[in-house]
Every structure is written in C-alpha cells, then in structure tokens.
Design a protein around this motif. Structure first.
Motif, PDB file in Angstrom:
ATOM      1  N   MET A  27       0.843  -1.185   0.000  1.00 40.88           N
ATOM      2  CA  MET A  27       0.000   0.000   0.000  1.00 40.88           C
ATOM      3  C   MET A  27       0.888   1.248   0.000  1.00 40.88           C
ATOM      4  N   LEU A  28       0.505   2.231  -0.812  1.00 38.32           N
ATOM      5  CA  LEU A  28       1.260   3.474  -0.878  1.00 38.32           C
ATOM      6  C   LEU A  28       0.917   4.375   0.294  1.00 38.32           C
ATOM      7  N   LYS A  29       1.921   5.043   0.822  1.00 38.46           N
ATOM      8  CA  LYS A  29       1.695   6.005   1.895  1.00 38.46           C
ATOM      9  C   LYS A  29       1.611   7.390   1.258  1.00 38.46           C
ATOM     10  N   THR A  30       0.703   8.211   1.730  1.00 38.41           N
ATOM     11  CA  THR A  30       0.489   9.545   1.178  1.00 38.41           C
ATOM     12  C   THR A  30       1.094  10.600   2.099  1.00 38.41           C
ATOM     13  N   PHE A  31       1.809  11.550   1.494  1.00 38.84           N
ATOM     14  CA  PHE A  31       2.393  12.674   2.220  1.00 38.84           C
ATOM     15  C   PHE A  31       1.885  13.957   1.572  1.00 38.84           C
ATOM     16  N   LYS A  32       1.416  14.880   2.372  1.00 35.65           N
ATOM     17  CA  LYS A  32       0.922  16.147   1.835  1.00 35.65           C
ATOM     18  C   LYS A  32       2.090  17.100   1.623  1.00 35.65           C
ATOM     19  N   ALA A  33       2.073  17.755   0.446  1.00 35.00           N
ATOM     20  CA  ALA A  33       3.122  18.717   0.118  1.00 35.00           C
ATOM     21  C   ALA A  33       2.563  19.737  -0.855  1.00 35.00           C
ATOM     22  N   ILE A  34       3.261  20.852  -0.967  1.00 26.44           N
ATOM     23  CA  ILE A  34       2.927  21.835  -1.994  1.00 26.44           C
ATOM     24  C   ILE A  34       4.159  22.016  -2.870  1.00 26.44           C
ATOM     25  N   LEU A  35       3.929  22.366  -4.121  1.00 27.88           N
ATOM     26  CA  LEU A  35       5.008  22.645  -5.054  1.00 27.88           C
ATOM     27  C   LEU A  35       5.254  24.140  -5.034  1.00 27.88           C
ATOM     28  N   LYS A  36       6.464  24.534  -4.624  1.00 27.57           N
ATOM     29  CA  LYS A  36       6.799  25.952  -4.519  1.00 27.57           C
ATOM     30  C   LYS A  36       8.186  26.156  -5.107  1.00 27.57           C
ATOM     31  N   ASN A  37       8.274  26.985  -6.149  1.00 24.71           N
ATOM     32  CA  ASN A  37       9.549  27.265  -6.816  1.00 24.71           C
ATOM     33  C   ASN A  37      10.272  25.986  -7.214  1.00 24.71           C
ATOM     34  N   ASN A  38       9.550  25.063  -7.835  1.00 23.94           N
ATOM     35  CA  ASN A  38      10.109  23.811  -8.347  1.00 23.94           C
ATOM     36  C   ASN A  38      10.634  22.891  -7.241  1.00 23.94           C
ATOM     37  N   THR A  39      10.142  23.063  -6.028  1.00 24.19           N
ATOM     38  CA  THR A  39      10.549  22.239  -4.893  1.00 24.19           C
ATOM     39  C   THR A  39       9.312  21.796  -4.127  1.00 24.19           C
ATOM     40  N   LEU A  40       9.302  20.535  -3.689  1.00 23.29           N
ATOM     41  CA  LEU A  40       8.211  20.064  -2.846  1.00 23.29           C
ATOM     42  C   LEU A  40       8.463  20.502  -1.406  1.00 23.29           C
TER      43      LEU A  40
END
Length: 60
Positions: free
Chosen positions: A1-14
């Motif tokens: 099962m895949l684990k999910t991590f919340k992130a945002i993409l900001k200036n080409n970086t997670l």
C-alpha cells in the motif's frame, strides 16, 4: 500500500506540509502527484507553461 504525504510545489521544490517521508538517497523514489483546488482562470499561459515544466521535472 502506498503512503500519502501532503506537500505543496513551490519554486520547483516540494515543501512537505505534515510528515516528512524518510527517503534513502541511494535509490530513486517514485512520486505521484495530483492537483487540487487550483483556479486556472487567473493563470497566464506563461505561468501554466512554467507550472507544467516544474511538474514534468518531478517525474524525472
């Protein structure tokens, strides 16, 4: 099962929002992304092309 991590993409970086995944840098890591709650009406063509380029680079 895949684990999910919340992130945002900001200036080409997670930027991780909650838990930061433990990543062994010796092996490549698959990243699956989806977009949510983005209003494309206000984005210019050049902005969308840059955004698409950033997302594409994450897949490499």
């Amino acid at each position: 099962m895949l684990k999910t991590f919340k992130a945002i993409l900001k200036n080409n970086t997670l930027q991780w929002l909650d838990e930061t995944p433990k990543i062994n840098s010796e092996y490549p890591v698959n990243v699956y992304k989806y977009l949510s709650k983005i209003n494309y009406t206000y984005l210019t063509t050049s902005c969308l092309l840059l955004f698409a380029s950033c997302l594409s680079s994450l897949g490499n």
